[in-house]
Design a protein around this motif. Structure first.
Motif, PDB file in Angstrom:
ATOM      1  N   CYS A 167      -3.533   7.409  -0.824  1.00  0.00           N
ATOM      2  CA  CYS A 167      -3.186   7.550   0.584  1.00  0.00           C
ATOM      3  C   CYS A 167      -2.667   6.210   1.098  1.00  0.00           C
ATOM      4  O   CYS A 167      -3.016   5.166   0.556  1.00  0.00           O
ATOM      5  N   GLY A 168      -1.824   6.233   2.096  1.00  0.00           N
ATOM      6  CA  GLY A 168      -1.317   5.002   2.677  1.00  0.00           C
ATOM      7  C   GLY A 168       0.154   4.810   2.430  1.00  0.00           C
ATOM      8  O   GLY A 168       0.898   5.762   2.121  1.00  0.00           O
ATOM      9  N   ASN A 169       0.622   3.567   2.554  1.00  0.00           N
ATOM     10  CA  ASN A 169       2.039   3.245   2.433  1.00  0.00           C
ATOM     11  C   ASN A 169       2.555   3.614   1.033  1.00  0.00           C
ATOM     12  O   ASN A 169       1.984   3.189   0.026  1.00  0.00           O
ATOM     13  N   ILE A 230      -9.006  -0.334  -2.055  1.00  0.00           N
ATOM     14  CA  ILE A 230      -8.069  -0.613  -0.978  1.00  0.00           C
ATOM     15  C   ILE A 230      -6.985  -1.546  -1.490  1.00  0.00           C
ATOM     16  O   ILE A 230      -7.278  -2.572  -2.117  1.00  0.00           O
ATOM     17  N   ARG A 232      -3.683  -3.935  -0.502  1.00  0.00           N
ATOM     18  CA  ARG A 232      -3.083  -4.633   0.625  1.00  0.00           C
ATOM     19  C   ARG A 232      -1.949  -5.528   0.140  1.00  0.00           C
ATOM     20  O   ARG A 232      -2.079  -6.223  -0.871  1.00  0.00           O
ATOM     21  N   VAL A 237      -1.005  -1.230   3.829  1.00  0.00           N
ATOM     22  CA  VAL A 237      -2.334  -0.851   3.348  1.00  0.00           C
ATOM     23  C   VAL A 237      -2.230   0.494   2.627  1.00  0.00           C
ATOM     24  O   VAL A 237      -1.495   1.392   3.045  1.00  0.00           O
ATOM     25  N   GLY A 238      -2.959   0.622   1.538  1.00  0.00           N
ATOM     26  CA  GLY A 238      -3.043   1.883   0.813  1.00  0.00           C
ATOM     27  C   GLY A 238      -4.432   2.035   0.227  1.00  0.00           C
ATOM     28  O   GLY A 238      -5.236   1.093   0.221  1.00  0.00           O
ATOM     29  N   CYS A 239      -4.756   3.196  -0.283  1.00  0.00           N
ATOM     30  CA  CYS A 239      -6.064   3.397  -0.903  1.00  0.00           C
ATOM     31  C   CYS A 239      -5.925   4.311  -2.118  1.00  0.00           C
ATOM     32  O   CYS A 239      -5.058   5.184  -2.168  1.00  0.00           O
TER      33      CYS A 239
END
Length: 276
Positions: A167-169, A230, A232, A237-239
């Motif tokens: 999930c995230g960018n 996480i 960065r 930010v992504g996970c």
């Protein structure tokens, strides 16, 4: 007549025995003046030098010259640098034995000096390179041991968990993520810039992680398993979420990531001295 025959036979036998250990370097394939000799501590190498010419001896890379002994040291000029030794005659018609001693071996030579070089210069010896079968066998065994260890460390785990979600960018999204029950493997695109990676704790705080990059496949190998990592990079930010997470991963008593590969530590010199 019978006694003479017996004496002749004994003389030939003794002569053959004496000459068995004397080695005459065989001409090289690329240039006959550069030769190769298989080292044997009991061999004597027959060497002919010529006034105005030197002979180079190339020994094992881990050898260092210590000294030389000869029956006629006054007729020779012997110099050395590391594992290279040079023998040069200073007088005509010298015939002597030479022993070259290094930190590892002793080399025996039957050395003769002649005034004029032969018409066929290819019969001269400019350089001798030594080979060491025992050392080569040990190096092969060491390589085999290292390769076997590498194969064990890189062997596929029995159970692979690939239930990982991102999930995230999207610019930081890995192309693959999985764990082997001990470590987490994350692979990014070949042209992607690696982000900083943190493990998310139960209280949603973030912890730095230990990891390395596997040079064989360029995977980021995280030395633990977590419910969520996480990513960065700057403001991005992504996970990466492990949806089969049940704990921090199996702890092995071997000290490595494989049960069959045991980690053993050697004491330092100071620690060893403390036990004497």
């Amino acid at each position: 007549m019978r006694i003479v025959s017996k004496l002749t036979a004994v003389s030939l036998l003794l002569w053959g025995t004496v000459c068995v250990g004397e080695i005459r370097p065989v001409p090289g394939i690329t240039d006959p003046r550069v030769r190769e000799v298989v080292y044997d501590k009991d061999d004597v190498i027959r060497l002919i030098g010529y006034v105005g010419y030197q002979t180079h001896l190339r020994l094992s890379p881990d050898e260092q010259f210590i000294g030389v002994g000869a029956g006629d040291t006054g007729g020779l000029d012997i110099t050395a640098d590391g594992n290279d030794t040079w023998i040069k005659p200073k007088a005509e018609l010298v015939r002597t034995n030479i022993d070259v001693k290094t930190n590892l071996r002793v080399y025996h030579f039957d050395y003769e000096v002649r005034k004029d070089p032969p018409k066929n210069r290819n019969s001269m010896i400019y350089s001798i390179a030594f080979r060491y079968p025992d050392e080569e066998a040990k190096q092969r065994a060491d390589r085999a041991t290292r390769n076997n260890l590498r194969d064990k460390l890189h062997a596929a785990a029995d159970k692979i968990n690939r239930d990982y979600w991102y999930c995230g960018n999207p610019s930081m999204k890995p192309i693959e993520a999985y764990d082997d029950g001990i470590q987490t493997h994350i692979k990014f695109s070949a042209h992607a810039e690696y982000p900083a990676i943190f493990a998310e704790n139960a209280d949603e705080s973030e912890s730095l992680i230990n990891f390395h990059v596997d040079p064989d496949n360029e995977e980021v190998v995280v030395h633990r398993i977590a419910h969520r990592f996480i990513l960065r990079r700057g403001e991005l930010v992504g996970c990466i979420e492990n949806r089969q997470f049940t704990g921090g991963g199996k702890r092995l008593t071997s000290g490595t990531v494989k049960d069959e590969v045991i980690l053993k530590t050697q004491p330092t010199e100071n620690e060893a001295a403390g036990h004497e």
